[in-house]
Each structure stands twice: as structure tokens, then as C-alpha cells.
Design a protein around this motif. Structure first.
Motif, PDB file in Angstrom:
ATOM      1  N   TYR A 100       0.832  -1.209   0.000  1.00 53.94           N
ATOM      2  CA  TYR A 100       0.000   0.000   0.000  1.00 53.94           C
ATOM      3  C   TYR A 100       0.871   1.265   0.000  1.00 53.94           C
ATOM      4  N   ASP A 101       0.726   2.146   1.021  1.00 51.69           N
ATOM      5  CA  ASP A 101       1.459   3.418   0.966  1.00 51.69           C
ATOM      6  C   ASP A 101       2.945   3.256   1.294  1.00 51.69           C
ATOM      7  N   LYS A 102       3.353   2.032   1.670  1.00 51.65           N
ATOM      8  CA  LYS A 102       4.783   1.812   1.993  1.00 51.65           C
ATOM      9  C   LYS A 102       5.479   1.057   0.861  1.00 51.65           C
ATOM     10  N   SER A 103       4.829   1.012  -0.267  1.00 48.49           N
ATOM     11  CA  SER A 103       5.395   0.269  -1.395  1.00 48.49           C
ATOM     12  C   SER A 103       6.711   0.910  -1.861  1.00 48.49           C
ATOM     13  N   PRO A 104       7.817   0.150  -1.880  1.00 44.36           N
ATOM     14  CA  PRO A 104       9.084   0.745  -2.337  1.00 44.36           C
ATOM     15  C   PRO A 104       9.021   1.084  -3.827  1.00 44.36           C
TER      16      PRO A 104
END
Ligand code: SF4
Length: 377
Positions: A100-104
Motif C-alpha cells: 500500500y502506501d509503503k510500497s518501495p
């Protein structure tokens, strides 16, 4: 043959690519841009790449093939993946569907590589052979796809971009436009919010003379005279899509719809109507009751300005006693032919849940069930 034995050493190195959403989502028909870039990058470096299915790397499957490396990508968090596949040592996975919003981010040399627009060719051929219409694959065959900008400054708590603080230029058009493709699809999150660059980007898009669209929607709240004029002058493909996420923006959105209609009086814009998300994180009966009213109020405004909705339901939409209404609202709002012709009551017919709902909440039914597109002033 085991994937861990390198029996492929005299051949080109092989990369397998798995589009998890393509396998796991029923209605999905949009190519995975990250996989196309990975494919383009590895092909350019002498590798062979292939779009594959889980079976082709499953050690327990007869159809197992050898791959030096396999990349799995998914965009949607609810796409299911076979657990054992992710544990294989030659598999790497990524995308907002996993993190989600932490996708590298992809490494720069891949992120900014020209996409391999041939990645899906065999899959498309097979589907067409089985009876699918060619038009179904238009995003795979007709469009160049990319991000002219990335990021957003709004930090909406439900959004994958909630950690971003601004909009910034991302790819020049030359990075992803294939001159043989007729159209351009942009995946930017908030193009109109890109300070001094949005105008230059639109001018460059216009100069290609190809129809283009910003598929993720644009931020109508920052529409200006200049922006509306440039949109009107553009060879725009499909609907002008905007977002109407919060009823609190009602007065502002009304002004902006007026501005839009000033430059494009006969054009029917489409606005995403996000719902079923409790910003106070309480999710009680009162929230669901208010949420329905918020939806109907937004629909009323859209009808008034001859604009179409597209209902976007947050994942908790079915965790309440009104879930049947959300289903009916979605089938009504998200089908323009129905929404333009019928009121909600006409669409629902004699649905027993609606009849029961009307007895319980006559004030909602009385106020909203008979509204019709173009008949609200
Ligand atoms: S405005 Fe749109 S893109 Fe920006 S944070 Fe909100 S939902 Fe995300």
C-alpha cells in the motif's frame, strides 16, 4: 526440472512476470505498468521475459518451467496470491497491492525505462482466440501509458498517496510514448496540482496530436479559468474524470462545475463519489445513515449540473445493515445509461429491501429516491 538448477546457462537468462491482478481480479482489464517497465529493462539488457501464471513456477505443478528470476506485481490489496509462491527464493514481489502506501519504488533505471508494450501480446491473442472482443484490450493495444507527474499534496487518510506532500514532474513524454500507439493514458494522481509544470505538460500532450486522458481523475477543486480552457482545447479521450470525495466540498465543487460548464457546456464530466469511509473512525449506525445522505446529496448536485457519478466504495462498505443499498446505488450510479434515464426508485423496482428501507427511513426516500438526471434545478 528444478528452478534452483541453472540448466539455462547457455541460453538467454529468463525472467518470469506475474500480473497478480490479471489472475486474481474478475473485472480487471488494465496492464501493469511496473511489469511492462521491468520487462523493457531486462529485454534491453539481453534477458528473455515472459508473462506467466503461478502454475509455471509452482514446484508441485507438471507445467513448471525454469526462470532465473520471477517478479510478481499487484495494485489491489484484495487480490489473493498463493502463499507458497511468495516464499520461493527466485521470486520478488512489489506494488501497492502488497505494501500500500509503503510500497518501495522501482530502481530509477527501471522506473524510467521505456515500457515493453508487447508483454501482454500472447495473452491477448489467446483471449481473442477464445472469443473476447478486441476492443476489450484497448488499454493493452491502443494506449501509451505513463505518469507525467507523481504525488499529491492533499494527504487524504484513505489514499495510497497519504504520505506524499506535493506533486512533482515524473516522466517526460518521450519516456513512454510509443509513436505507433494512437492514444495516451496518464496515471497521475493530481496533475492539476503540479504548480508551474501542469501547463507545460498539457501543451506537450496537445502537441502530440494524440487523444489523451488522465484516468485516475483530476482535482476539480483547483480548476481555474486557465485550466478549464486548456482542458476544453485538448483532444481529450473519454470522460473528463474528477473526484467529489467529501460532502464538505459541496459549495466549492458547485462553483467548479459551473466553471467547467462555462468552457464545455455540452460535455458531461464524471466525478468519483467516494463513500463508506468514516473519517472519525467510529463506523456506527449514525455514520452509515449520514453516509447515505452524503451520497445522495452529492448525486443531487451532480444531476443538477448534468454530471455523472462513479461510486467508489471503501472496503468496509458491506459491514453494515445498509449494504444492499450500497450495492443498488453502485449498479445505478456506475451505469451511465441507467443513471441518465432512471430515478433510484425506478432502478430498484420492487426490491424488498428498498421497500423495507423506505418504511424505516421515509425522510430519505421522500427526498432522494425520485431525483432524476437533468431534472433537478
Ligand atoms: S486528492 Fe486524490 S490523490 Fe490526492 S491524496 Fe486525496 S485521494 Fe489521494
Amino acid at each position: 526440472m528444478s528452478n534452483t538448477e541453472n540448466t539455462n546457462q547457455f541460453n538467454k537468462m529468463k525472467i518470469g512476470l506475474i500480473d497478480a491482478d490479471l489472475i486474481g481480479q474478475k473485472q480487471h482489464n488494465f496492464p501493469n505498468l511496473a511489469l511492462m517497465k521491468i520487462s523493457g529493462y531486462f529485454k534491453n539488457n539481453g534477458y528473455e521475459t515472459e508473462l506467466i501464471h503461478y502454475d509455471e513456477i509452482n514446484p508441485n505443478c507438471l507445467f513448471q518451467k525454469y526462470f532465473d528470476k520471477v517478479f510478481i506485481s499487484k495494485v489491489f490489496t484484495n487480490t489473493k496470491i498463493p502463499e507458497n509462491i511468495l516464499k520461493l527464493d527466485f521470486v520478488e514481489f512489489g506494488g501497492t497491492g502488497f505494501f500500500y502506501d509503503k510500497s518501495p519504488n522501482l530502481p530509477d533505471e527501471i522506473e524510467h525505462h521505456f515500457p515493453d508494450y508487447n508483454l501482454y501480446n500472447n495473452w491477448i491473442k489467446e483471449k481473442i482466440r477464445k472469443g473476447k472482443k478486441e476492443d476489450y484490450f484497448k488499454y493493452y493495444t491502443d494506449f501509451s501509458i505513463g505518469f507525467t507527474t507523481r504525488g499529491c499534496f492533499r494527504q487524504c487518510e484513505f489514499c495510497v498517496n497519504r504520505n506524499e506532500k506535493k506533486v512533482y514532474p515524473h516522466s517526460p513524454l518521450s519516456e513512454f510514448i510509443d509513436k505507433n500507439r494512437k492514444k495516451i493514458c496518464l496515471l497521475d494522481d493530481n496533475i492539476l496540482g503540479c504548480g508551474k509544470y501542469w501547463e507545460q505538460i498539457f501543451k506537450e500532450l496537445q502537441a502530440t496530436k494524440k487523444p489523451f486522458q488522465y484516468k485516475q481523475g483530476m482535482d476539480i477543486r483547483i480548476l481555474s479559468e486557465k485550466k478549464a480552457k486548456i482542458l476544453a482545447e485538448s483532444k481529450y479521450e473519454g470522460d473528463y474524470i474528477f473526484a467529489f470525495d467529501n460532502i464538505k466540498d459541496k459549495n466549492l465543487i458547485e462553483k467548479k462545475l459551473q466553471l467547467f460548464k462555462k468552457y464545455m457546456p455540452t460535455t458531461v464530466p464524471k466525478l468519483y463519489v467516494f463513500c463508506a469511509f468514516d473519517r472519525n473512525n467510529i463506523w456506527n449506525d449514525q455514520f452509515w445513515y449520514n453516509d447515505l445522505i452524503d451520497i445522495f446529496e452529492r448525486l443531487k448536485l451532480l444531476m443538477q449540473y448534468k454530471s455523472l457519478p462513479y461510486l467508489m466504495r471503501f472496503e468496509k462498505w458491506d459491514k453494515n445493515n445498509f449494504k444492499f443499498i450500497y450495492t443498488l446505488l453502485s449498479s445505478w450510479c456506475n451505469c451511465p445509461a441507467i443513471f441518465k434515464k432512471m430515478s433510484f426508485r425506478q432502478h430498484c423496482g420492487n426490491n424488498k429491501y428498498i421497500i423495507r428501507f423506505e418504511k424505516q427511513y421515509p425522510e430519505i426516500a421522500l427526498k432522494y429516491f425520485d431525483m432524476k438526471f437533468g431534472e433537478i434545478y
